[in-house]
Design an enzyme around this catalytic site. Sequence first.
Site, short mmCIF file in Angstrom:
data_model
loop_
_atom_site.label_atom_id
_atom_site.label_comp_id
_atom_site.label_asym_id
_atom_site.label_seq_id
_atom_site.Cartn_x
_atom_site.Cartn_y
_atom_site.Cartn_z
N LYS A 13 0.83 -1.21 0.00
CA LYS A 13 0.00 0.00 0.00
C LYS A 13 0.87 1.27 0.00
O LYS A 13 0.61 2.19 -0.77
CB LYS A 13 -0.93 0.02 1.22
CG LYS A 13 -1.89 -1.16 1.29
CD LYS A 13 -2.88 -1.02 2.44
CE LYS A 13 -2.23 -0.99 3.82
NZ LYS A 13 -1.65 -2.27 4.24
N ARG A 88 -9.43 0.56 9.52
CA ARG A 88 -8.84 -0.74 9.81
C ARG A 88 -9.82 -1.67 10.53
O ARG A 88 -9.47 -2.80 10.86
CB ARG A 88 -7.63 -0.52 10.71
CG ARG A 88 -6.37 -1.12 10.14
CD ARG A 88 -5.28 -0.84 11.11
NE ARG A 88 -4.06 -1.49 10.77
CZ ARG A 88 -3.12 -0.97 9.99
NH1 ARG A 88 -3.31 0.20 9.43
NH2 ARG A 88 -2.02 -1.63 9.78
#
Length: 187
Positions: A13, A88
Amino acid sequence: MRIVLLGAPGSGKGTQAKFLVEKHNIPHISTGDLLRGAIAAQTALGLAAKEVMDKGNLVSDDIVLGMLKERVTQEDAKNGFILDGFPRNLAQAEMLEALLKELDMALDHALLIEVNPDEVVERIAKRAEIEGRSDDTEEVVRNRLNVYKEQTAPVAEYYKNQNIVTEIMGTGTIEDVQERIEAALRF
Ligand code: ADP
């Protein structure tokens, strides 16, 4: 353009975010980087976060949301951003939705970068040698992968229901992945 990057630790990422910053001229907002910044600055928040991070667990939603809110409302993020490491868990996904609504903003894309767990472990082991991050030890990495599976993977489902997810094969060269991402963003 407002993009969320999803994917396991080590899926790339951060690497891909760097290219997106240059190509689309929008800032990279990484909650991991924001937290490591707080640790480096030795703020009270940073010290509290470090203990949690060194075990591979998630820092409390309130702390992370506070940091995110401060960052997202800065001038350079007005026309878009690349979110990395947030949301998350499902609670954070809901918090983000509420925050963006408040700011009259919406997400355009959630990119799910897929790399199999064996490769992820191998990549992080390599990174550990180079960067020496204190949460890149084998035991902690295993816990981070579990936390990902249990808490973060459901976030992809959340965005699938909103029809904004594109799955990106995260293997091959960095450029291969970059091209797949650019193709996804054209839609
Ligand atoms: P990686 O994706 O490789 O796990 P990050 O830099 O994104 O690395 O995150 C490192 C650590 O920072 C996480 O294990 C967690 O403890 C903390 N962290 C980062 N983002 C969040 C978040 N949104 N909520 C809670 N904790 C976070």
